[in-house]
Design an enzyme around this catalytic site. Structure first.
Site, PDB file in Angstrom:
ATOM      1  CD  GLN B  31      -1.036  -0.877   3.630  1.00 27.48           C
ATOM      2  OE1 GLN B  31      -2.248  -0.914   3.557  1.00 27.48           O
ATOM      3  NE2 GLN B  31      -0.381  -1.401   4.661  1.00 27.48           N
ATOM      4  CG  ASP B 155      -5.970  -2.053  14.989  1.00 28.68           C
ATOM      5  OD1 ASP B 155      -6.566  -1.301  14.197  1.00 28.68           O
ATOM      6  OD2 ASP B 155      -5.128  -1.642  15.820  1.00 28.68           O
ATOM      7  CG  ASP B 158     -12.071   1.224   5.335  1.00 31.51           C
ATOM      8  OD1 ASP B 158     -12.506   1.089   6.491  1.00 31.51           O
ATOM      9  OD2 ASP B 158     -11.830   2.327   4.825  1.00 31.51           O
TER      10      ASP B 158
END
Lengths: 281, 281
Positions: B31, B155, B158
């Site tokens: 990411q 945790d 999305d």
């Protein structure tokens, strides 16, 4: 072309909504009024550039200002709404068949007339025969009134501009006098998160708790208000919103609500520790 | 010059933060990672352009993911954290002296290393001797584990990008197997307000309630997440967060918390009617 409405939640935090059109923009003697149509929130209006009401989340605010006191004291018959020009608070009140009298005192008639035209979702019950509209200053209206109301709902803007006096010691004292022995005052109580709003929250609470023997604060999720963490104050001469909660009696009214329910009634008074500390300081 | 970070909460709703500087911007194998410094929120970081953690409201999220299960089952000794690269969840867990083992499985080591450097407020307990860091895929890590953990905290981001599998039936089933008989699973449960998030909330809940005999949802105010109305899922093989709540035992730990408290423990499970309906559909 893209058209965006932007509200400054703080000097360095913006909340922006793409709008289809900005179709109403007028200055009343009191404030700047603007209406917009948007994809996400439907129709909404702003006063002096701050979001007041939109079709998507108005139910949250209007459920919470109305049903919490009505479920604490289900025999309320005479109600005073101060502010609330959009009509949403009155709409929720009119759902209680046993309420006899609803006085709404809104300083700005232009807000009411615009909402009746463009925001019928909230304004559609202002013609209920039990409702009397007074277009005058709530501060003056309430002066000298003694034990006339069972419930006063202060549905105001922030304490800047025309709403400022509605956060004053003199006003809260007049509300106390205007209430019956089991009377309840609910007031727009700002937010604990951003410092500007937290300061007003504390100031309001400090004043009310000096006047009313019972003074609590409850919270709800209001996505279009700054931080989304918003509060109402619950003040009363004798009724506690938890100890005197009339769960069964309220449920017997059979009202359908989209936000409020009797579990949430208790739950919304459970505040995060940082909020409790701010209120106690 | 003004520099603004903007996040699209929906296609037509923007949330923007003025930043002092954008001081880190790297692509990991998983990411895009960016760190910013801002006046209102202090240091914050984003993954693929979405706000993850900031210094101002991280306490809300980390209090609520950790202390709700710990107060339901105060004897938890072995904990698995999946995701949580910022370290805030582990930080809260390390405050319980009786916890013996904390495994944290984060797919993206670059997030952890950047948080250790730039966000010590959350990452400062990752060196606790009870903590073992695994930089691997949580989905694979948990496969085949049987009754190894008393608590699993998911945790995650999305359910788009690297977090997607953490919202799958297979993963929740593996979590069930990896938990002891009184085990609890807490998962990031999105939000009820904007349709894109509400859809993921429902999908997650629908799956978990098929696997776990007890499956509840609780809410909190998270101002920097879309709408500010955010949820965690509480799932368990045998413990109910309200009926089995160990209020006195948790209070005896003497932990100071800024958001969580034992009144809020019960209050946060009282959901608005529209949220309950969405979850039941």
């Amino acid at each position: 072309m893209e058209l965006w409405y932007t509200e400054k939640h703080t000097n360095t935090v913006n909340f922006s909504i793409q709008v289809k059109r900005h179709f109403y923009s007028e200055s009343s003697p009191f404030q700047q009024i603007d209406f917009f149509e948007s994809k996400e929130f439907g129709t909404f209006f702003t006063l002096d550039g701050l979001m007041m009401v939109n079709e998507k989340d108005e139910f949250v605010y209007h459920d919470m200002i109305t049903h919490v006191p009505m479920a604490t004291h289900p025999d309320i018959k005479r109600v005073l709404v101060i502010g609330g020009g959009d009509g949403g608070t009155v709409r929720e009140l009119t759902r209680y068949k046993h309420i006899e009298k609803i006085d709404m005192v809104e300083i700005d008639e232009m807000v009411v007339r615009a909402c009746q035209k463009y925001l019928p979702i909230t304004a559609n019950q202002l013609t209920d025969p039990r409702v009397t509209l007074y277009f005058e200053d709530g501060l003056k209206f309430i002066q000298g009134k003694v034990a006339e109301y069972d419930l006063i709902l202060v549905d105001s803007t922030d304490p800047i501009g025309p709403g400022e006096g509605l956060f004053s010691m003199a006003f809260y004292t007049d509300c106390f006098k205007a209430l019956t022995e089991t009377g309840i005052l609910i007031n727009q109580h700002e937010s604990p998160y951003y410092p500007n709003y937290a300061r007003e929250m504390k100031r309001s609470h400090d004043k009310i708790k000096k006047i009313f023997p019972i003074s609590k604060v409850y919270q709800f999720h209001m996505p279009t208000y700054p931080s989304g963490h918003w509060l109402f104050g619950f003040a009363s001469k004798s009724l506690d919103p938890i100890k005197d909660f009339k769960k069964e009696k309220w449920e017997a009214f059979g009202l359908e609500t989209k936000y409020y329910n009797t579990d949430l009634h208790t739950g919304c008074f459970a505040l995060p520790t940082f909020v409790k500390k701010l209120l106690e300081e």
